[in-house]
Design a protein around this motif. Sequence first.
Motif, PDB file in Angstrom:
ATOM      1  N   ARG A  58       0.831  -1.065   0.094  1.00 35.26           N
ATOM      2  CA  ARG A  58       0.155   0.046   0.394  1.00 35.26           C
ATOM      3  C   ARG A  58       0.984   0.825  -0.117  1.00 35.26           C
ATOM      4  O   ARG A  58       0.749   2.447  -0.899  1.00 35.26           O
ATOM      5  CB  ARG A  58      -0.226  -0.082   1.243  1.00 35.26           C
ATOM      6  N   TYR A  59       1.848   1.124   1.058  1.00 38.26           N
ATOM      7  CA  TYR A  59       3.002   2.440   0.938  1.00 38.26           C
ATOM      8  C   TYR A  59       3.455   2.786  -0.439  1.00 38.26           C
ATOM      9  O   TYR A  59       3.281   3.861  -0.793  1.00 38.26           O
ATOM     10  CB  TYR A  59       3.966   1.901   2.155  1.00 38.26           C
ATOM     11  N   LEU A  60       4.309   1.424  -0.934  1.00 38.10           N
ATOM     12  CA  LEU A  60       4.657   2.287  -2.444  1.00 38.10           C
ATOM     13  C   LEU A  60       3.785   2.200  -3.524  1.00 38.10           C
ATOM     14  O   LEU A  60       3.497   3.258  -4.722  1.00 38.10           O
ATOM     15  CB  LEU A  60       5.748   0.281  -2.331  1.00 38.10           C
ATOM     16  N   LYS A  61       2.182   1.317  -3.364  1.00 36.40           N
ATOM     17  CA  LYS A  61       1.791   1.620  -4.418  1.00 36.40           C
ATOM     18  C   LYS A  61       1.320   3.967  -4.331  1.00 36.40           C
ATOM     19  O   LYS A  61       1.169   4.450  -5.662  1.00 36.40           O
ATOM     20  CB  LYS A  61       0.170   1.192  -4.785  1.00 36.40           C
ATOM     21  N   ALA A  62       1.430   4.088  -2.983  1.00 33.38           N
ATOM     22  CA  ALA A  62       0.658   5.674  -3.186  1.00 33.38           C
ATOM     23  C   ALA A  62       1.301   6.887  -3.319  1.00 33.38           C
ATOM     24  O   ALA A  62       2.044   7.510  -3.573  1.00 33.38           O
ATOM     25  CB  ALA A  62       0.376   5.362  -1.202  1.00 33.38           C
ATOM     26  N   TRP A  63       3.157   5.851  -3.247  1.00 35.87           N
ATOM     27  CA  TRP A  63       4.174   6.603  -3.851  1.00 35.87           C
ATOM     28  C   TRP A  63       3.593   7.196  -4.900  1.00 35.87           C
ATOM     29  O   TRP A  63       4.631   7.806  -5.757  1.00 35.87           O
ATOM     30  CB  TRP A  63       5.283   6.362  -3.153  1.00 35.87           C
ATOM     31  N   ALA A  64       3.605   5.387  -4.844  1.00 37.17           N
ATOM     32  CA  ALA A  64       3.898   5.368  -6.882  1.00 37.17           C
ATOM     33  C   ALA A  64       2.678   6.704  -7.260  1.00 37.17           C
ATOM     34  O   ALA A  64       3.058   7.571  -8.734  1.00 37.17           O
ATOM     35  CB  ALA A  64       3.465   4.549  -7.215  1.00 37.17           C
ATOM     36  N   SER A  66       1.387   8.844  -5.866  1.00 35.43           N
ATOM     37  CA  SER A  66       2.251  10.774  -5.348  1.00 35.43           C
ATOM     38  C   SER A  66       2.461  11.056  -6.632  1.00 35.43           C
ATOM     39  O   SER A  66       3.250  12.042  -7.012  1.00 35.43           O
ATOM     40  CB  SER A  66       2.022  10.688  -4.171  1.00 35.43           C
ATOM     41  N   GLY A  67       3.515  10.317  -7.020  1.00 35.44           N
ATOM     42  CA  GLY A  67       4.646  10.652  -7.615  1.00 35.44           C
ATOM     43  C   GLY A  67       4.583  10.953  -9.483  1.00 35.44           C
ATOM     44  O   GLY A  67       4.664  11.788  -9.778  1.00 35.44           O
ATOM     45  N   ILE A  68       3.334  10.367  -9.902  1.00 35.34           N
ATOM     46  CA  ILE A  68       2.800  10.333 -11.013  1.00 35.34           C
ATOM     47  C   ILE A  68       2.067  11.608 -10.744  1.00 35.34           C
ATOM     48  O   ILE A  68       1.598  12.481 -11.608  1.00 35.34           O
ATOM     49  CB  ILE A  68       1.683   8.829 -11.672  1.00 35.34           C
ATOM     50  N   TYR A 106       3.866  25.345  -5.111  1.00 35.91           N
ATOM     51  CA  TYR A 106       2.735  24.940  -3.583  1.00 35.91           C
ATOM     52  C   TYR A 106       1.846  23.382  -5.349  1.00 35.91           C
ATOM     53  O   TYR A 106       0.817  22.797  -3.740  1.00 35.91           O
ATOM     54  CB  TYR A 106       2.385  25.336  -2.664  1.00 35.91           C
ATOM     55  N   ILE A 107       1.455  23.928  -5.576  1.00 41.22           N
ATOM     56  CA  ILE A 107       0.152  22.826  -6.633  1.00 41.22           C
ATOM     57  C   ILE A 107       0.467  21.576  -6.643  1.00 41.22           C
ATOM     58  O   ILE A 107      -0.132  20.379  -5.691  1.00 41.22           O
ATOM     59  CB  ILE A 107      -0.747  23.836  -7.660  1.00 41.22           C
ATOM     60  N   PRO A 108       1.179  21.566  -7.267  1.00 41.31           N
ATOM     61  CA  PRO A 108       1.848  20.127  -7.510  1.00 41.31           C
ATOM     62  C   PRO A 108       2.680  18.954  -5.732  1.00 41.31           C
ATOM     63  O   PRO A 108       2.404  18.301  -5.559  1.00 41.31           O
ATOM     64  CB  PRO A 108       3.449  19.812  -8.698  1.00 41.31           C
ATOM     65  N   TRP A 109       2.768  20.117  -4.846  1.00 43.74           N
ATOM     66  CA  TRP A 109       3.165  19.620  -3.790  1.00 43.74           C
ATOM     67  C   TRP A 109       1.935  19.131  -3.047  1.00 43.74           C
ATOM     68  O   TRP A 109       2.619  18.226  -3.021  1.00 43.74           O
ATOM     69  CB  TRP A 109       4.335  20.551  -2.990  1.00 43.74           C
ATOM     70  N   GLY A 110       1.420  20.279  -3.150  1.00 43.87           N
ATOM     71  CA  GLY A 110       0.062  19.549  -2.366  1.00 43.87           C
ATOM     72  C   GLY A 110      -0.649  18.673  -2.907  1.00 43.87           C
ATOM     73  O   GLY A 110      -1.745  17.678  -2.598  1.00 43.87           O
ATOM     74  N   LEU A 111      -0.802  18.538  -4.654  1.00 51.88           N
ATOM     75  CA  LEU A 111      -1.592  17.144  -5.002  1.00 51.88           C
ATOM     76  C   LEU A 111      -0.670  16.111  -4.940  1.00 51.88           C
ATOM     77  O   LEU A 111      -2.119  15.231  -4.491  1.00 51.88           O
ATOM     78  CB  LEU A 111      -1.696  17.525  -6.353  1.00 51.88           C
ATOM     79  N   SER A 112       0.687  16.207  -4.342  1.00 56.10           N
ATOM     80  CA  SER A 112       0.837  15.075  -4.402  1.00 56.10           C
ATOM     81  C   SER A 112       0.668  14.243  -2.546  1.00 56.10           C
ATOM     82  O   SER A 112       0.699  13.473  -2.968  1.00 56.10           O
ATOM     83  CB  SER A 112       2.477  15.165  -5.027  1.00 56.10           C
ATOM     84  N   LEU A 113       0.241  15.097  -2.101  1.00 48.84           N
ATOM     85  CA  LEU A 113       0.618  15.438  -0.429  1.00 48.84           C
ATOM     86  C   LEU A 113      -1.098  14.232  -0.691  1.00 48.84           C
ATOM     87  O   LEU A 113      -1.481  13.134   0.120  1.00 48.84           O
ATOM     88  CB  LEU A 113       0.833  15.912   0.020  1.00 48.84           C
ATOM     89  N   LEU A 114      -2.179  14.988  -0.839  1.00 46.45           N
ATOM     90  CA  LEU A 114      -3.406  14.881  -1.279  1.00 46.45           C
ATOM     91  C   LEU A 114      -3.756  13.299  -1.701  1.00 46.45           C
ATOM     92  O   LEU A 114      -4.287  12.691  -1.600  1.00 46.45           O
ATOM     93  CB  LEU A 114      -4.444  16.143  -1.857  1.00 46.45           C
ATOM     94  N   THR A 115      -2.740  12.933  -2.795  1.00 49.99           N
ATOM     95  CA  THR A 115      -3.239  11.492  -3.879  1.00 49.99           C
ATOM     96  C   THR A 115      -2.651  10.994  -3.038  1.00 49.99           C
ATOM     97  O   THR A 115      -2.765   9.462  -2.867  1.00 49.99           O
ATOM     98  CB  THR A 115      -2.137  11.794  -5.137  1.00 49.99           C
ATOM     99  N   VAL A 119      -4.899   7.704  -1.771  1.00 46.80           N
ATOM    100  CA  VAL A 119      -4.674   6.343  -2.166  1.00 46.80           C
ATOM    101  C   VAL A 119      -4.220   5.129  -1.132  1.00 46.80           C
ATOM    102  O   VAL A 119      -4.420   3.958  -1.278  1.00 46.80           O
ATOM    103  CB  VAL A 119      -3.963   6.582  -3.396  1.00 46.80           C
ATOM    104  N   THR A 120      -3.468   5.913   0.123  1.00 49.02           N
ATOM    105  CA  THR A 120      -3.417   4.901   1.274  1.00 49.02           C
ATOM    106  C   THR A 120      -4.948   4.497   1.647  1.00 49.02           C
ATOM    107  O   THR A 120      -5.300   3.532   1.485  1.00 49.02           O
ATOM    108  CB  THR A 120      -2.242   5.450   2.395  1.00 49.02           C
ATOM    109  N   ALA A 121      -5.679   5.289   1.615  1.00 49.93           N
ATOM    110  CA  ALA A 121      -6.921   5.445   2.216  1.00 49.93           C
ATOM    111  C   ALA A 121      -8.140   5.015   1.506  1.00 49.93           C
ATOM    112  O   ALA A 121      -8.808   3.324   2.388  1.00 49.93           O
ATOM    113  CB  ALA A 121      -7.812   7.045   2.981  1.00 49.93           C
ATOM    114  N   PHE A 122      -7.422   4.485   0.903  1.00 48.53           N
ATOM    115  CA  PHE A 122      -8.482   4.091  -0.867  1.00 48.53           C
ATOM    116  C   PHE A 122      -7.901   2.807  -0.515  1.00 48.53           C
ATOM    117  O   PHE A 122      -8.916   1.527  -0.427  1.00 48.53           O
ATOM    118  CB  PHE A 122      -8.472   4.623  -1.788  1.00 48.53           C
ATOM    119  N   LEU A 123      -6.619   2.018  -0.543  1.00 53.61           N
ATOM    120  CA  LEU A 123      -6.410   1.217  -0.377  1.00 53.61           C
ATOM    121  C   LEU A 123      -7.002   0.655   0.447  1.00 53.61           C
ATOM    122  O   LEU A 123      -6.660  -0.562   1.168  1.00 53.61           O
ATOM    123  CB  LEU A 123      -4.939   0.976  -0.664  1.00 53.61           C
ATOM    124  N   TYR A 124      -6.309   0.957   2.270  1.00 58.93           N
ATOM    125  CA  TYR A 124      -6.374  -0.026   3.102  1.00 58.93           C
ATOM    126  C   TYR A 124      -7.711   0.065   3.614  1.00 58.93           C
ATOM    127  O   TYR A 124      -8.747  -0.937   3.897  1.00 58.93           O
ATOM    128  CB  TYR A 124      -6.462   1.820   4.551  1.00 58.93           C
TER     129      TYR A 124
END
Length: 130
Positions: A58-64, A66-68, A106-115, A119-124
Amino acid sequence: MRRTQWVEIALTLLVLVGMAVLFRRPAWIPLFVALIMPLALGLMLWQYRTMDEFRRARYLKAWAASGIVGTFALTGLLTWGVFSDFGAVLNSGSAPDLKLSVWLLYIPWGLSLLTFYAVTAFLYRRDTGG
């Protein structure tokens, strides 16, 4: 895992206090970043080592994800900055002058954090059936 969560809370409080100090002393930002970044990276690696295989996935999928999203958002900002003045560049024959505010980052940074959190919440929820 419980100890890593307490350290995460402590690091979050340290960052919040540090940010309050930085508003009064902005010259300390490089020192603050130089201290917090290795601590945050170390905490992330420690958390990863204490996770079971399902949490790691879950952690790695959420980071992926977020990066995308962050990469697409940053690419969109850069493209917008380059092509917003494209007509003037064609007429003048000079190289494009990229005019983007640092605050737009801050837009991409915020979108990355929100993503990451979404994704972590969805996968959990998907994995636990709740």
